[in-house]
Design a protein around this motif. Structure first.
Motif, PDB file in Angstrom:
ATOM      1  N   LEU A 114       0.851  -1.154   0.108  1.00 46.82           N
ATOM      2  CA  LEU A 114       0.026   0.017  -0.004  1.00 46.82           C
ATOM      3  C   LEU A 114       0.828   1.142  -0.016  1.00 46.82           C
ATOM      4  CD1 LEU A 114      -2.954   0.775   0.201  1.00 46.82           C
ATOM      5  CD2 LEU A 114      -2.427   1.050   2.658  1.00 46.82           C
ATOM      6  N   PRO A 115       0.637   2.126  -0.985  1.00 42.27           N
ATOM      7  CA  PRO A 115       1.302   3.426  -0.980  1.00 42.27           C
ATOM      8  C   PRO A 115       0.997   4.154   0.368  1.00 42.27           C
ATOM      9  CG  PRO A 115       0.306   3.145  -3.151  1.00 42.27           C
ATOM     10  CD  PRO A 115      -0.279   2.187  -1.983  1.00 42.27           C
ATOM     11  N   THR A 116       1.644   5.028   0.745  1.00 34.23           N
ATOM     12  CA  THR A 116       1.649   5.779   1.988  1.00 34.23           C
ATOM     13  C   THR A 116       1.052   7.150   1.675  1.00 34.23           C
ATOM     14  OG1 THR A 116       3.873   6.618   2.327  1.00 34.23           O
ATOM     15  CG2 THR A 116       3.705   4.698   3.136  1.00 34.23           C
ATOM     16  N   TYR A 117       0.713   7.827   3.028  1.00 34.94           N
ATOM     17  CA  TYR A 117      -0.096   9.251   2.502  1.00 34.94           C
ATOM     18  C   TYR A 117       0.787  10.298   1.766  1.00 34.94           C
ATOM     19  CZ  TYR A 117      -2.976  13.359   4.145  1.00 34.94           C
ATOM     20  OH  TYR A 117      -3.470  14.506   3.944  1.00 34.94           O
ATOM     21  N   SER A 118       2.105  10.170   1.831  1.00 37.71           N
ATOM     22  CA  SER A 118       2.793  11.127   1.144  1.00 37.71           C
ATOM     23  C   SER A 118       2.786  10.957  -0.378  1.00 37.71           C
ATOM     24  CB  SER A 118       4.205  10.891   1.603  1.00 37.71           C
ATOM     25  OG  SER A 118       4.917   9.759   1.274  1.00 37.71           O
ATOM     26  N   THR A 119       2.297   9.559  -0.762  1.00 39.99           N
ATOM     27  CA  THR A 119       2.292   9.167  -2.155  1.00 39.99           C
ATOM     28  C   THR A 119       0.627   9.578  -2.769  1.00 39.99           C
ATOM     29  OG1 THR A 119       3.847   7.429  -1.703  1.00 39.99           O
ATOM     30  CG2 THR A 119       2.619   7.279  -3.893  1.00 39.99           C
ATOM     31  N   ILE A 120      -0.159   8.977  -1.974  1.00 40.35           N
ATOM     32  CA  ILE A 120      -1.716   9.136  -2.645  1.00 40.35           C
ATOM     33  C   ILE A 120      -2.634   9.741  -1.593  1.00 40.35           C
ATOM     34  CG2 ILE A 120      -1.199   7.138  -4.152  1.00 40.35           C
ATOM     35  CD1 ILE A 120      -2.998   5.429  -1.916  1.00 40.35           C
ATOM     36  N   GLY A 121      -2.066  10.633  -0.766  1.00 39.48           N
ATOM     37  CA  GLY A 121      -2.918  11.196   0.349  1.00 39.48           C
ATOM     38  C   GLY A 121      -3.950  10.423   1.120  1.00 39.48           C
ATOM     39  N   ILE A 122      -5.103  10.855   1.143  1.00 38.11           N
ATOM     40  CA  ILE A 122      -6.107  10.316   2.083  1.00 38.11           C
ATOM     41  C   ILE A 122      -6.524   9.101   1.596  1.00 38.11           C
ATOM     42  CG2 ILE A 122      -7.993  11.263   0.643  1.00 38.11           C
ATOM     43  CD1 ILE A 122      -7.976  10.838   4.352  1.00 38.11           C
ATOM     44  N   LEU A 123      -6.320   8.646   0.218  1.00 40.26           N
ATOM     45  CA  LEU A 123      -6.740   7.178  -0.268  1.00 40.26           C
ATOM     46  C   LEU A 123      -5.943   6.177   0.483  1.00 40.26           C
ATOM     47  CD1 LEU A 123      -7.039   7.913  -4.118  1.00 40.26           C
ATOM     48  CD2 LEU A 123      -8.599   7.444  -2.529  1.00 40.26           C
ATOM     49  N   ALA A 124      -4.507   6.348   0.843  1.00 37.53           N
ATOM     50  CA  ALA A 124      -3.829   5.676   1.672  1.00 37.53           C
ATOM     51  C   ALA A 124      -4.673   5.259   3.013  1.00 37.53           C
ATOM     52  CB  ALA A 124      -2.270   6.300   1.995  1.00 37.53           C
ATOM     53  N   VAL A 125      -5.114   6.242   3.664  1.00 36.42           N
ATOM     54  CA  VAL A 125      -6.108   6.055   4.861  1.00 36.42           C
ATOM     55  C   VAL A 125      -7.087   4.866   4.352  1.00 36.42           C
ATOM     56  CG1 VAL A 125      -7.213   6.771   6.643  1.00 36.42           C
ATOM     57  CG2 VAL A 125      -5.152   8.169   5.801  1.00 36.42           C
ATOM     58  N   VAL A 126      -7.826   5.455   3.461  1.00 38.93           N
ATOM     59  CA  VAL A 126      -8.847   4.611   2.923  1.00 38.93           C
ATOM     60  C   VAL A 126      -8.728   3.148   2.661  1.00 38.93           C
ATOM     61  CG1 VAL A 126     -10.821   4.399   1.271  1.00 38.93           C
ATOM     62  CG2 VAL A 126     -10.198   6.622   2.130  1.00 38.93           C
ATOM     63  N   GLY A 127      -7.491   3.079   1.803  1.00 37.18           N
ATOM     64  CA  GLY A 127      -7.134   1.688   1.644  1.00 37.18           C
ATOM     65  C   GLY A 127      -6.678   0.932   2.706  1.00 37.18           C
ATOM     66  N   LEU A 128      -5.917   1.531   3.771  1.00 39.06           N
ATOM     67  CA  LEU A 128      -5.753   1.002   5.010  1.00 39.06           C
ATOM     68  C   LEU A 128      -6.868   0.425   5.913  1.00 39.06           C
ATOM     69  CD1 LEU A 128      -3.036   0.283   6.664  1.00 39.06           C
ATOM     70  CD2 LEU A 128      -3.333   2.640   8.131  1.00 39.06           C
ATOM     71  N   VAL A 129      -7.979   1.222   6.033  1.00 37.39           N
ATOM     72  CA  VAL A 129      -9.091   0.646   6.594  1.00 37.39           C
ATOM     73  C   VAL A 129      -9.712  -0.317   6.026  1.00 37.39           C
ATOM     74  CG1 VAL A 129     -11.184   1.709   7.548  1.00 37.39           C
ATOM     75  CG2 VAL A 129      -9.189   3.182   7.926  1.00 37.39           C
ATOM     76  N   ALA A 130      -9.833  -0.390   4.652  1.00 34.13           N
ATOM     77  CA  ALA A 130     -10.666  -1.181   3.946  1.00 34.13           C
ATOM     78  C   ALA A 130      -9.809  -2.699   4.141  1.00 34.13           C
ATOM     79  CB  ALA A 130     -10.619  -0.816   2.336  1.00 34.13           C
ATOM     80  N   LEU A 131      -8.465  -2.600   4.227  1.00 41.11           N
ATOM     81  CA  LEU A 131      -7.768  -3.756   4.262  1.00 41.11           C
ATOM     82  C   LEU A 131      -7.865  -4.358   5.559  1.00 41.11           C
ATOM     83  CD1 LEU A 131      -4.890  -2.967   2.198  1.00 41.11           C
ATOM     84  CD2 LEU A 131      -6.445  -4.421   1.553  1.00 41.11           C
ATOM     85  N   ARG A 132      -7.961  -3.438   6.603  1.00 41.88           N
ATOM     86  CA  ARG A 132      -7.975  -3.816   8.220  1.00 41.88           C
ATOM     87  C   ARG A 132      -9.630  -4.312   8.291  1.00 41.88           C
ATOM     88  NH1 ARG A 132      -5.618  -6.443  12.305  1.00 41.88           N
ATOM     89  NH2 ARG A 132      -6.548  -5.492  14.275  1.00 41.88           N
ATOM     90  N   LEU A 133     -10.395  -3.853   7.638  1.00 45.54           N
ATOM     91  CA  LEU A 133     -11.852  -4.127   7.525  1.00 45.54           C
ATOM     92  C   LEU A 133     -11.835  -5.735   7.124  1.00 45.54           C
ATOM     93  CD1 LEU A 133     -15.011  -3.961   8.253  1.00 45.54           C
ATOM     94  CD2 LEU A 133     -14.779  -3.062   5.825  1.00 45.54           C
ATOM     95  N   LEU A 134     -11.307  -5.896   6.137  1.00 44.70           N
ATOM     96  CA  LEU A 134     -11.178  -7.584   5.430  1.00 44.70           C
ATOM     97  C   LEU A 134     -10.433  -8.349   6.532  1.00 44.70           C
ATOM     98  CD1 LEU A 134     -10.325  -6.661   1.748  1.00 44.70           C
ATOM     99  CD2 LEU A 134     -12.536  -7.352   2.884  1.00 44.70           C
TER     100      LEU A 134
END
Length: 441
Positions: A114-134
């Motif tokens: 997963l790219p970090t916040y410095s790379t794709i911004g808020i989408l990184a947080v969204v991706g992190l939460v989604a993967l943690r949900l899974l």
């Protein structure tokens, strides 16, 4: 002729023993991998995610935000238990276990990419939460299926022992996650670890999942469930029926999950911060937790084996009462005792009081429900109890410490309440081993 029959019986016995060993390996290895991934996220939340995904926040807010994403996994577990319970009671335990392992492994692997916040911004947080949900959904599905696969394959009088191999996967997973993180940190500089090293343990999930799948694909559902499916007697709405027809089993399962997960959270999570704040020490606590976790790989099966001989209820009641008593001098020790003795002190609450309840749980929970509703019943009760207890204990303990003016007496009172509720649940639970012993008398 007699020789041929003897040889045939010997071959069948050998095949049966190999099948049993594979079942136990599937329960232990698969659950270890699942919990490796789940605990890996918790370690990364404390060490990495605050900087990588919440860099604009203050250090405190960043840590809080990373732990909030960690909590998403616990919230998702009951939902995973409901979904897997419905499907597991209809299509089989093995199928759900294969998919839960794939889901957990894929989620962890993609966190490593997963790219970090410095790379794709808020989408990184969204991706992190989604993967943690899974991850949470997968963890919610894993325990019930693994527990039932091992318990339903157990020979007569061995359910407690067989089911305990599912239980010790949690301790093994934590050990594995902690060890791999420590090795990677030791091999890299601090900057290298923050830049890319933290991804390595997550990417290694792919290798571990491949091993777990190889083992799990070689097992089959137990005969009692297979026969049920062949006769087309599987339940149409197993979760709804379990709640409607077996409320006592559901409440008993939830109640038995109150004091034990709370104690585990206190010893492995809350105690670390408590000792750091009160005595400026975390190294002793971490070492002690690792030691008792390693011992748990042995003590869990021992208590499962013992429950097959003396019954589940008496052990659970004695342990719950023991926790209610022990918690008071334990906090005195944390404040005043020599921390050099902490590993020895933790052996009693973790490997005796905790494991005596936890080790037999897979078998005991399965015994509360009929086979057609068993996956739904055990998964729902187990996961709801976990959220109500282990998931909130560190937060509740912190609040009670503050309310008690910095003294832990309210925390101790909270554990007395949980122990009382678990004792009531234990007394209300079915205990086939104890009933059978009474009949023999």
């Amino acid at each position: 002729m007699a020789t041929q029959l003897l040889q045939g019986a010997t071959v069948q016995l050998g095949e049966s023993l190999r099948a049993k060993r594979r079942i136990l390996s599937s329960a232990f290895v698969g659950t270890t991998i699942e919990w490796y991934d789940f605990y890996l996220y918790g370690t990364a939340s404390a060490l990495v995610f605050g900087k990588q995904f919440f860099p604009d926040a203050s250090p405190v807010v960043g840590i809080l935000a990373s732990f909030a994403t960690y909590a998403v996994g616990f919230v998702a577990r009951p939902l995973g238990g409901v979904i897997s319970g419905h499907l597991g009671d209809r299509i089989g335990r093995k199928s759900l276990l294969v998919w839960s392992l794939l889901l957990m492994g894929a989620s962890s692997f993609f966190i490593g990419l997963l790219p970090t916040y410095s790379t794709i911004g808020i989408l990184a947080v969204v991706g992190l939460v989604a993967l943690r949900l899974l991850q949470g959904l997968s963890a919610g599905a894993e325990w019930g299926g693994s527990a039932l696969l091992s318990v339903e394959h157990a020979p007569a009088g061995r359910r407690g022992l067989f089911g305990s191999f599912t239980q010790v996967g949690s301790a093994a997973g934590m050990l594995l996650a902690t060890a791999i993180f420590a090795v990677v940190q030791g091999l890299l500089t601090s900057d290298q670890f923050q830049a890319f090293g933290w991804r390595v343990p997550f990417l290694l999930s792919a290798v571990l999942v491949a091993i777990g799948l190889w083992i799990r694909l070689g097992v089959k559902d137990a005969e009692e469930f297979t026969r049920l499916r062949e006769q087309e007697r599987v339940a149409d709405h197993p979760v709804r029926r379990a709640l409607r027809e077996h409320p006592r089993g559901i409440l008993v399962t939830i109640g038995l999950r109150l004091v034990q997960p709370a104690l585990y959270s206190l010893l492995t999570v809350y105690m670390l911060g408590y000792l750091k704040a009160r005595r400026g020490d975390t190294g002793s606590a971490l070492t002690a937790v690792l030691i008792v976790s390693a011992v748990g790989i042995i003590s869990g099966p021992f208590w499962g084996w013992l429950s097959d001989r003396v019954g589940r209820r008496g052990m659970a009641v004695a342990s719950a009462i023991g926790i209610a008593v022990f918690i008071w001098p334990f906090f005195w020790f944390l404040d005043h005792g020599s921390l050099a003795f902490l590993p020895v002190v933790l052996l009693l609450p973790m490997n005796v009081l905790h494991d005596a309840i936890y080790g037999p749980q897979a078998a005991w929970f399965a015994e509360q429900f009929p086979v057609d509703l068993r996956y739904s019943g055990v998964s729902f009760g187990y996961q709801v109890g976990t959220v109500l207890s282990g998931g909130i204990t560190p937060f509740v303990a912190a609040a009670l410490l503050e309310a008690g003016g910095g003294q832990p007496w309210l925390i101790c009172g909270f554990f007395v309440l949980l122990a009382a509720l678990s004792t009531v649940a234990a007394l209300a639970a079915k205990d086939p081993i104890r009933s059978a012993r009474k009949e023999l008398k």
